[in-house]
Write a protein that holds these residues in place. Sequence first.
Motif, PDB file in Angstrom:
ATOM      1  N   ILE A 173       0.849  -1.189   0.000  1.00  0.00           N
ATOM      2  CA  ILE A 173       0.000   0.000   0.000  1.00  0.00           C
ATOM      3  C   ILE A 173       0.886   1.241   0.000  1.00  0.00           C
ATOM      4  N   ILE A 174       0.595   2.137  -0.939  1.00  0.00           N
ATOM      5  CA  ILE A 174       1.345   3.382  -1.097  1.00  0.00           C
ATOM      6  C   ILE A 174       0.460   4.541  -0.645  1.00  0.00           C
ATOM      7  N   ALA A 175       0.987   5.392   0.230  1.00  0.00           N
ATOM      8  CA  ALA A 175       0.237   6.571   0.679  1.00  0.00           C
ATOM      9  C   ALA A 175       0.312   7.654  -0.385  1.00  0.00           C
ATOM     10  N   ILE A 176      -0.797   8.383  -0.548  1.00  0.00           N
ATOM     11  CA  ILE A 176      -0.855   9.407  -1.587  1.00  0.00           C
ATOM     12  C   ILE A 176      -1.760  10.557  -1.137  1.00  0.00           C
ATOM     13  N   GLY A 177      -1.426  11.767  -1.594  1.00  0.00           N
ATOM     14  CA  GLY A 177      -2.327  12.890  -1.365  1.00  0.00           C
ATOM     15  C   GLY A 177      -1.829  13.907  -0.355  1.00  0.00           C
ATOM     16  N   GLY A 178      -1.140  14.933  -0.826  1.00  0.00           N
ATOM     17  CA  GLY A 178      -0.715  16.023   0.047  1.00  0.00           C
ATOM     18  C   GLY A 178       0.401  15.673   1.012  1.00  0.00           C
ATOM     19  N   ILE A 179       1.233  14.720   0.663  1.00  0.00           N
ATOM     20  CA  ILE A 179       2.284  14.238   1.568  1.00  0.00           C
ATOM     21  C   ILE A 179       3.500  15.172   1.550  1.00  0.00           C
ATOM     22  N   THR A 180       4.029  15.436   2.738  1.00  0.00           N
ATOM     23  CA  THR A 180       5.236  16.246   2.883  1.00  0.00           C
ATOM     24  C   THR A 180       6.339  15.393   3.510  1.00  0.00           C
ATOM     25  N   LYS A 181       7.550  15.924   3.524  1.00  0.00           N
ATOM     26  CA  LYS A 181       8.682  15.203   4.127  1.00  0.00           C
ATOM     27  C   LYS A 181       8.435  14.902   5.599  1.00  0.00           C
ATOM     28  N   GLU A 182       7.715  15.801   6.264  1.00  0.00           N
ATOM     29  CA  GLU A 182       7.463  15.628   7.689  1.00  0.00           C
ATOM     30  C   GLU A 182       6.521  14.455   7.981  1.00  0.00           C
ATOM     31  N   ASP A 183       5.850  13.939   6.955  1.00  0.00           N
ATOM     32  CA  ASP A 183       4.912  12.828   7.138  1.00  0.00           C
ATOM     33  C   ASP A 183       5.569  11.455   7.009  1.00  0.00           C
ATOM     34  N   PHE A 184       6.778  11.403   6.476  1.00  0.00           N
ATOM     35  CA  PHE A 184       7.379  10.110   6.145  1.00  0.00           C
ATOM     36  C   PHE A 184       7.459   9.153   7.329  1.00  0.00           C
ATOM     37  N   GLU A 185       7.979   9.645   8.440  1.00  0.00           N
ATOM     38  CA  GLU A 185       8.176   8.777   9.607  1.00  0.00           C
ATOM     39  C   GLU A 185       6.852   8.205  10.105  1.00  0.00           C
TER      40      GLU A 185
END
Length: 224
Positions: A173-185
């Motif tokens: 499953i790949i996350a998508i939609g408005g993702i920023t670097k701060e969301d990775f962790e």
Amino acid sequence: MNTFKDKTRVNMEISHLHYISQGADGKAHLEHIDRVLKAGCNWVQLRMKNTAFEEVLETAHKAKKLCDKFNAKLIINDNVSIVQEVDAAGVHLGQQDMSTAEARKILGESKVIGGTANTLEQCLDHLKNGVDYIGLGPLRFTSTKEKLSPILGIDGYSSVLQKYLKNQNTVPIIAIGGITKEDFEALKSCGIHGVAVSGLLTQSQNPEEPINQVFRLWRKNKIF
């Protein structure tokens, strides 16, 4: 329910980072694709909504040459005929596009098929149709998509992934939609296989930074 990929199908590792192309026209899409490939991206989805078929096809041919040059995979958004025409790696289909089941019938077992989902039920439907990965989202509001599904947030991802992984489902499953670097962790902690981003790389002055950040984080301790 235990759902496993058919072992006779294409055996291709799904990247932890998907770049979804942006641009005012085909030339701009290709410039952005070339830039992120040079920065280390290995998976590109050509997404040209509301564009004439001929322009998408021409751009896809050129994008395929670029991806081949960098040993990257090219995925075509929505259009299976263009996948066949340019011999792209596969297709990504949204909820309003052709069904992933129909795409599998047309493309056979040798191509990658990804499908967009917003709920656990939609994820499970895609599994029945034989997808190779699922794009789950959106995380938050994004201007790149006209008909936005309900926003999930980190809590929404955690809820879906907890149930999804509990049933031993192995399709990434790949996350998508408005993702920023701060969301990775936080997304990695949910059990997400990787992220699909568009503006984050298109607008970055230094796309190598977020690309390397994704690969370092997800390869450190693979989920799948």
